[in-house]
Design an enzyme around this catalytic site. Structure first.
Site, PDB file in Angstrom:
ATOM      1  N   ALA A 261       0.863  -1.376  -0.013  1.00 41.05           N
ATOM      2  CA  ALA A 261       0.009   0.108   0.096  1.00 41.05           C
ATOM      3  C   ALA A 261       0.864   1.152  -0.067  1.00 41.05           C
ATOM      4  CB  ALA A 261      -0.875   0.023   1.186  1.00 41.05           C
TER       5      ALA A 261
ATOM      6  N   GLY B 274       0.925  -5.195   1.044  1.00 42.01           N
ATOM      7  CA  GLY B 274      -0.232  -5.218   0.488  1.00 42.01           C
ATOM      8  C   GLY B 274       0.287  -5.901  -0.937  1.00 42.01           C
TER       9      GLY B 274
ATOM     10  N   GLU C  50      -0.082  -9.501  -0.267  1.00 42.15           N
ATOM     11  CA  GLU C  50      -1.486  -9.731   0.054  1.00 42.15           C
ATOM     12  C   GLU C  50      -2.363 -10.044  -1.343  1.00 42.15           C
ATOM     13  OE1 GLU C  50      -1.089  -6.673   2.906  1.00 42.15           O
ATOM     14  OE2 GLU C  50      -2.398  -7.996   4.127  1.00 42.15           O
TER      15      GLU C  50
ATOM     16  N   GLU D 126       5.163  -4.678   7.261  1.00 40.27           N
ATOM     17  CA  GLU D 126       4.464  -3.912   7.895  1.00 40.27           C
ATOM     18  C   GLU D 126       4.885  -3.455   9.183  1.00 40.27           C
ATOM     19  OE1 GLU D 126       3.233  -6.460   6.142  1.00 40.27           O
ATOM     20  OE2 GLU D 126       1.475  -5.762   4.799  1.00 40.27           O
TER      21      GLU D 126
HETATM   22  N1  CAA Z   1       4.409   3.391  -0.808  1.00 30.24           N
HETATM   23  C1  CAA Z   1       4.794   4.324  -1.466  1.00 30.24           C
HETATM   24  N2  CAA Z   1       5.920   4.727  -2.199  1.00 30.24           N
HETATM   25  C2  CAA Z   1       6.716   3.535  -2.368  1.00 30.24           C
HETATM   26  C3  CAA Z   1       6.310   2.221  -1.762  1.00 30.24           C
HETATM   27  C4  CAA Z   1       5.326   2.201  -1.051  1.00 30.24           C
HETATM   28  N3  CAA Z   1       4.723   1.014  -0.539  1.00 30.24           N
HETATM   29  N4  CAA Z   1       7.405   1.389  -2.091  1.00 30.24           N
HETATM   30  C5  CAA Z   1       8.298   2.204  -2.803  1.00 30.24           C
HETATM   31  N5  CAA Z   1       7.879   3.617  -3.039  1.00 30.24           N
HETATM   32  C6  CAA Z   1       8.441   4.474  -3.804  1.00 30.24           C
HETATM   33  C7  CAA Z   1       9.734   4.945  -2.812  1.00 30.24           C
HETATM   34  O1  CAA Z   1       9.256   5.848  -1.991  1.00 30.24           O
HETATM   35  C8  CAA Z   1      10.604   5.797  -4.074  1.00 30.24           C
HETATM   36  O2  CAA Z   1       9.816   6.812  -4.355  1.00 30.24           O
HETATM   37  P1  CAA Z   1      10.678   8.372  -4.608  1.00 30.24           P
HETATM   38  O3  CAA Z   1      11.545   8.000  -5.703  1.00 30.24           O
HETATM   39  O4  CAA Z   1       9.554   9.176  -4.824  1.00 30.24           O
HETATM   40  O5  CAA Z   1      11.412   8.524  -3.390  1.00 30.24           O
HETATM   41  C9  CAA Z   1      10.311   4.655  -5.018  1.00 30.24           C
HETATM   42  O6  CAA Z   1       9.165   4.083  -4.844  1.00 30.24           O
HETATM   43  C10 CAA Z   1      11.354   3.911  -5.294  1.00 30.24           C
HETATM   44  O7  CAA Z   1      11.675   3.239  -3.975  1.00 30.24           O
HETATM   45  P2  CAA Z   1      13.183   3.067  -3.105  1.00 30.24           P
HETATM   46  O8  CAA Z   1      13.983   4.155  -3.510  1.00 30.24           O
HETATM   47  O9  CAA Z   1      12.735   2.856  -1.684  1.00 30.24           O
HETATM   48  O10 CAA Z   1      13.694   1.826  -3.969  1.00 30.24           O
HETATM   49  P3  CAA Z   1      14.703   0.687  -3.498  1.00 30.24           P
HETATM   50  O11 CAA Z   1      15.017  -0.110  -4.744  1.00 30.24           O
HETATM   51  O12 CAA Z   1      15.665   1.070  -2.714  1.00 30.24           O
HETATM   52  O13 CAA Z   1      13.730  -0.174  -2.535  1.00 30.24           O
HETATM   53  C11 CAA Z   1      11.769  -1.496  -1.687  1.00 30.24           C
HETATM   54  C12 CAA Z   1      12.612  -0.884  -2.954  1.00 30.24           C
HETATM   55  C13 CAA Z   1      12.617  -2.526  -1.262  1.00 30.24           C
HETATM   56  C14 CAA Z   1      10.599  -2.073  -2.408  1.00 30.24           C
HETATM   57  C15 CAA Z   1      11.415  -0.280  -1.009  1.00 30.24           C
HETATM   58  O14 CAA Z   1      11.110   0.828  -1.427  1.00 30.24           O
HETATM   59  C16 CAA Z   1      10.485  -0.645   0.132  1.00 30.24           C
HETATM   60  O15 CAA Z   1      10.861  -1.347   1.026  1.00 30.24           O
HETATM   61  N6  CAA Z   1       9.263  -0.450  -0.056  1.00 30.24           N
HETATM   62  C17 CAA Z   1       8.119  -0.249   0.980  1.00 30.24           C
HETATM   63  C18 CAA Z   1       7.830  -1.797   1.067  1.00 30.24           C
HETATM   64  C19 CAA Z   1       6.703  -1.894   2.465  1.00 30.24           C
HETATM   65  O16 CAA Z   1       6.998  -1.581   3.439  1.00 30.24           O
HETATM   66  N7  CAA Z   1       5.308  -2.318   2.027  1.00 30.24           N
HETATM   67  C20 CAA Z   1       4.166  -2.333   2.899  1.00 30.24           C
HETATM   68  C21 CAA Z   1       3.438  -1.293   2.765  1.00 30.24           C
HETATM   69  S1  CAA Z   1       2.149  -1.069   4.149  1.00 30.24           S
HETATM   70  C22 CAA Z   1       0.948  -2.074   3.499  1.00 30.24           C
HETATM   71  O17 CAA Z   1       1.029  -2.845   2.353  1.00 30.24           O
HETATM   72  C23 CAA Z   1      -0.259  -2.317   4.312  1.00 30.24           C
HETATM   73  C24 CAA Z   1      -1.163  -3.435   3.949  1.00 30.24           C
HETATM   74  O18 CAA Z   1      -0.767  -4.514   4.587  1.00 30.24           O
HETATM   75  C25 CAA Z   1      -2.389  -3.095   3.216  1.00 30.24           C
END
Ligand code: CAA
Length: 258
Positions: free
Chosen positions: A66, A109, A112, A132
């Site tokens: 998400a 998500g 999921e 998460e």
């Molecule tokens: N939400 C919003 N933006 C996200 C995102 C997310 N879940 N995942 C990646 N992005 C965005 C980053 O913010 C970044 O944007 P900017 O260039 O504008 O800064 C862009 O995507 C590239 O990401 P990274 O610079 O972080 O790239 P990376 O290669 O270093 O890492 C990654 C990739 C491992 C996927 C890392 O981005 C990451 O850990 N993302 C989050 C994963 C996460 O925590 N997911 C759970 C979300 S909560 C949820 O899903 C709740 C639920 O159960 C419904």
């Protein structure tokens, strides 16, 4: 159908392909993506010419969860009232079989979304996880429940409490992934599998899916009862008569979906 963050295609007879298309954010699922996803799935599920749906992202990311930026300032009632969970629900509630074709990140998500599908095909680069806990929340789109029902309590605890990530091979070993293919071919293989399912008796496919999903929800006796009812109901269809007649006449059946 035209969407901002989805591409919907028809790559084979009876098959719809839905691609998440927000590549610069690793397909993070914001409200717009989730709303479009719900619309696309409801539309395809009601389209008689669609017999199976493939859901995919791109080679680097199925979806990274998400949208964290969008959720940061949200209050509980805003999360609850937004059309947020409806994206996952539309995938999980589809009557047609849904195959996830997963490459790269399937996190939070995003994972999921894969768990909500019926069959999961992964590329060798796929990584599944529920991170998460790092954000001070827990999975909210079915992760704790669908994982625990599939791989049991202990592995689920490690994934959810301690952000354990699974490679495609590990996920396959634990029964979360059906097949693992090289990144060049995983999508093609998922489409091939969907196309094969799309040639089968449509009502029987739907009823079979419903019966298997019931096993998730009901005690064994109730599940057996439900399966039996669906089984008997199929004897009212033309496809059952045709399927059995074709077997006896040693020819291929011609399905009519009724
Ligand atoms: N939400 C919003 N933006 C996200 C995102 C997310 N879940 N995942 C990646 N992005 C965005 C980053 O913010 C970044 O944007 P900017 O260039 O504008 O800064 C862009 O995507 C590239 O990401 P990274 O610079 O972080 O790239 P990376 O290669 O270093 O890492 C990654 C990739 C491992 C996927 C890392 O981005 C990451 O850990 N993302 C989050 C994963 C996460 O925590 N997911 C759970 C979300 S909560 C949820 O899903 C709740 C639920 O159960 C419904």
């Amino acid at each position: 159908m035209s969407y901002q963050y989805l591409i919907v295609e028809r790559p084979a007879d009876g098959v719809a392909l839905v691609r998440l298309n927000r590549p610069r954010q690793y397909n993070a699922l914001n409200l717009q993506v989730l709303t479009e996803l719900a619309h696309a799935f409801q539309t395809l599920d009601n389209d008689e010419s669609v017999r199976a749906i493939v859901l995919t992202g791109n080679d680097k990311a199925f979806a990274a969860g998400a949208d964290i930026k969008e959720m940061l300032e949200k209050r509980p009632h805003e999360m609850k009232n937004a059309p947020f969970i409806s994206g996952w629900d539309a995938v999980a509630l589809a009557r047609k079989p849904v195959i996830a074709a997963v490459s790269g990140y399937a996190l939070g998500g995003g994972a999921e979304l894969a768990w909500a599908c019926d069959i999961i095909i992964a590329s060798e680069t796929a990584v599944f996880g529920q991170p998460e806990i790092n954000l001070g929340i827990i999975p909210g789109a079915g992760g704790t429940q669908r994982l625990a029902r599939t791989v049991g309590k202990y592995l689920t605890m490690e994934i959810v409490l301690n952000d354990r990530r699974l490679t495609a091979e590990e996920a396959a070993r634990f029964g979360l992934v059906n097949h693992v293919y090289p990144v060049d071919t995983y999508l093609e293989e998922a489409i091939k599998l969907a196309a094969k399912i799309a040639t089968r008796a449509p009502l029987a496919v739907q009823y079979a899916k419903e019966a298997v999903l019931y096993a998730y929800e009901a005690p064994l006796q109730a599940g057996l009862q439900h399966e039996r009812l669906l089984f008997y109901t199929l004897f009212s269809t033309e496809d059952q008569k045709e399927g059995m007649q074709a077997f006896i006449e040693k020819r291929a059946p011609r399905w009519h979906g009724r």
